[in-house]
Scaffold this motif. Structure first.
Motif, PDB file in Angstrom:
ATOM      1  N   LEU A   1      41.839  34.260  43.407  1.00 52.00           N
ATOM      2  CA  LEU A   1      42.395  35.448  43.813  1.00 52.00           C
ATOM      3  C   LEU A   1      42.888  36.483  42.589  1.00 52.00           C
ATOM      4  N   LEU A   2      43.108  35.771  41.630  1.00 57.71           N
ATOM      5  CA  LEU A   2      43.688  36.509  40.394  1.00 57.71           C
ATOM      6  C   LEU A   2      42.414  37.195  39.752  1.00 57.71           C
ATOM      7  N   GLU A   3      41.248  36.570  39.771  1.00 55.29           N
ATOM      8  CA  GLU A   3      39.923  37.020  39.080  1.00 55.29           C
ATOM      9  C   GLU A   3      39.659  38.188  39.899  1.00 55.29           C
ATOM     10  N   ASP A   4      39.601  38.247  41.111  1.00 52.24           N
ATOM     11  CA  ASP A   4      39.307  39.394  42.175  1.00 52.24           C
ATOM     12  C   ASP A   4      40.111  40.679  41.541  1.00 52.24           C
ATOM     13  N   ARG A   5      41.297  40.675  41.179  1.00 54.96           N
ATOM     14  CA  ARG A   5      42.160  41.858  40.741  1.00 54.96           C
ATOM     15  C   ARG A   5      41.266  42.289  39.583  1.00 54.96           C
ATOM     16  N   GLY A   6      40.622  41.747  38.645  1.00 55.07           N
ATOM     17  CA  GLY A   6      39.986  42.230  37.664  1.00 55.07           C
ATOM     18  C   GLY A   6      40.948  42.435  36.330  1.00 55.07           C
ATOM     19  N   PRO A   7      41.869  41.829  36.035  1.00 54.19           N
ATOM     20  CA  PRO A   7      42.607  41.764  34.752  1.00 54.19           C
ATOM     21  C   PRO A   7      41.786  42.192  33.692  1.00 54.19           C
ATOM     22  N   ARG A   8      42.322  42.608  32.701  1.00 52.37           N
ATOM     23  CA  ARG A   8      41.664  42.620  31.371  1.00 52.37           C
ATOM     24  C   ARG A   8      42.060  41.788  30.219  1.00 52.37           C
TER      25      ARG A   8
END
Length: 619
Positions: A198-205
């Motif tokens: 889920l967190l990866e789907d948000r695309g944080p840098r």
């Protein structure tokens, strides 16, 4: 400790304490993510910060929050994850009721604070916390704890994720013992895998963990940590796949089944495959549903863990979930629906008698109610038909497992298919019996006769898919349902009706009321005649000293199989002081001249209006 604040970007700083404390600076103010021992307060002047506007906690553990009493003394507002609030402001109750012998719930709630702190606000899943142009999305990222969150938002142009203890560094976590909720289970490991997705789907840098260094190579961090957790999960589960690795099962041309889910849910595809209807949508699997249902601690509630939708999109091309049809109202079947409504605009189509309990979940004390209100946009009547994308469906009321229950019938690829919820269980066809779900003498017979008439070859059940059901199985189902009614009549006193079957034949509605001293609280007394003859029901109230109610008592004459309602208004004494968060009230009931005692109750929670299902108090 580092003894100083280290700059990560121009306005984002890290302070190494019992955990990493992150400060987001705006002028002479700062927002803190977690708080540790509170030692950071002695160093904020180094970066020109004069005021802390709020502390946002990622989870409840003491290394994150042991300094909170210092924050309270300084008047700093504390905001906590919604699913862990009770582990901040009801700590004494937690420690008083915490099980310390025969421990099979091994969740690390032992790392809870030793005294309560006041909570200014809750950080609710999927919502946002905004301050001075900073907008942080609140993501449910259970794993390290059941109620953990991550906060994702832009700081100095970077999309930053404050991830708590979801991961420590690429391929590593802070602790493994925190990733076990049930005795001997790998449930927290599997939950963490889904949270990483889920967190990866948000695309944080950039990832900012509670322990370890901030991470810029987020792709490697997600990939290596997920791979390592999957290896552990497979080893300890005897080779099983985690929930995110399990594909849908094809049932018929445009019908898919998610049989691994806690309650099996079903996907009906449009002709072009870009849209879908769902029948039910709940937890990823039974293991990840259990922390609130089978490892319960005071204040717990079922929490939705995001699953399966990414696969539905990437592998099957589904872009829109047009509607979801709940087979019944139980939390294991619907706890993902609020997310669908919020994130995807999905409509809810339900049988007509489900609408009230879905929209006002605090109204009744019945089994497995999800506290999140779910708005219903379309209702069906018994026997109603509708068409969607060239497929024809027929809806029927199917009591038994629950009164608020429906079945959906259709034909696909020349086969009769039924979506049966929790009512039909081949091959034994044993009736599912939960008295708290409103059971009547012949509830199960109603459903068994319907299924015998339709004789579906495929049962898309609430907890299993059955693809070749023999038609004679439905004869057994009806025989078992009829035998169940016979046993009801054998075991209960003669002519007692549903008195021994239905604990809520008389009820205070809503069951969960809310109000404060001086409020007027309104509701209804709802009565279903429990006996097979015209009945006289009388009642009077049992309330705390100083409370008043109008009318103070009542009488109703109700015909067999009929129901009635009577409104009331309770006045909570202005001088009353709640000694506990909830106060019980009751009705003392007489049926046909026989005193039954205080057989109906409700609770009044010491809150302003806003409790689930509660009507607003009148002033």
């Amino acid at each position: 400790m580092s003894g100083h604040l280290a700059a990560i970007t121009e306005n984002l700083f890290r302070f190494e304490d019992t955990c990493n404390v992150y400060a987001i600076r705006q002028g002479n103010q700062a927002l803190l993510v977690d708080f540790g021992s509170g030692h950071i307060l002695e160093h904020l002047g180094e970066i020109g910060v004069e005021q802390v506007v709020a502390i946002l906690h990622t989870h409840h553990h003491r290394d994150q929050a042991q300094g909170d009493p210092l924050a309270v003394a300084r008047g700093i507002p504390i905001h906590v994850p919604q699913h862990e609030r009770q582990l901040f402001d009801q700590v004494e109750t937690f420690w008083t009721t915490k099980q310390l012998y025969d421990v099979y719930n091994v969740r690390n709630t032992y790392f809870t604070l030793t005294r309560s702190v006041p909570v200014q606000g809750v950080l609710a899943d999927w919502e946002r916390f905004s301050w001075k142009g900073i907008s942080l999305e609140i993501l449910p990222t259970a794993g390290h704890t059941v109620g953990s969150i991550s906060l994702v938002g832009r700081v100095d142009g970077d999309l930053v994720a404050f991830v708590g203890d979801l991961l420590y560094s690429a391929g590593k976590v802070q602790s493994l013992y925190d990733l076990q909720y049930a005795y001997g289970a790998m449930d927290g490991v599997e939950t963490a895998i889904l949270s990483l997705n889920l967190l990866e789907d948000r695309g944080p840098r950039m990832l900012c963990p509670s322990h370890g260094e901030p991470m810029r190579d987020v792709g490697a961090a997600f990939r290596q940590t997920r791979d390592n957790l999957r290896s552990l999960f497979r080893l300890q589960s005897g080779g099983q796949l985690a929930a995110d690795e399990i594909d849908f099962t094809p049932v018929a041309g445009r019908l898919l089944a998610a049989v691994q889910a806690c309650s099996s849910f079903y996907v009906i595809l449009s002709r072009d495959g870009r849209r879908a209807l769902l029948v039910d949508y709940g937890a990823p699997n039974f293991s990840l549903f259990q922390p609130a249902s089978h490892r319960f601690e005071g204040g717990d509630r079922v929490r939705f863990v995001h699953h399966s939708l990414d696969r539905l999109s990437t592998q099957y091309g589904v872009k829109t979930i047009e509607a979801v049809l709940p087979s019944h109202y139980h939390d294991d079947h619907i706890n993902g629906i609020p997310y669908l409504q919020r994130a995807m605009g999905t409509q809810v189509w339900a049988y007509e008698n489900m609408k009230e309990i879905l929209e006002k979940p605090g109204g009744e004390l019945i089994g497995c109610v999800l506290p999140d209100p779910i708005q219903v946009s379309r209702t069906f009547t018994d026997g109603e038909r509708f068409s969607w994308e060239g497929l024809d469906f027929e809806i029927h009321y199917t009591p038994g497992h629950a009164d608020y229950h429906m079945a959906l019938f259709t034909n696909m690829d020349g086969r009769r298919i039924a979506f049966s919820g929790d009512n039909v269980w081949p091959p034994g066809f044993v009736p599912s019996l939960i008295y708290r779900n409103h059971v009547h003498r012949t509830s199960h017979q109603v459903t068994a006769r319907l299924f015998k008439e339709y004789r579906p070859q495929v049962i898309c059940g609430g907890h299993g898919l059955y693809t070749n059901v023999a038609p004679e199985g439905y004869d057994l189902f009806l025989a078992n349902a009829e035998r169940l009614t016979e046993l009801f009549d054998t075991l209960l006193p003669k002519d007692s009706g549903i008195l021994g079957l239905e604990p809520s034949w008389i009820q205070i509605f809503p069951y969960q009321l809310s109000g404060q001293p001086g409020d007027l609280v309104q509701g209804q007394i709802r009565i279903r005649n429990p006996v097979p003859h015209r009945a006289e029901i009388r009642w009077k109230w049992a309330l705390p000293d100083g409370w008043e109610v109008k009318p103070a008592q009542g009488i109703a004459h109700v015909e067999p199989e009929e129901s009635t309602r009577s409104s009331f208004t309770i006045s909570i004494a202005q001088t009353y002081r709640f000694s506990h968060p909830k106060q019980a009230i009751a009705l003392d009931v007489t049926l046909d001249g026989k005193a039954l005692g205080q057989v109906a109750e409700a609770v009044v929670e010491n809150l302003p209006y806003g409790g689930a299902g509660a009507p607003p108090p009148a002033r």
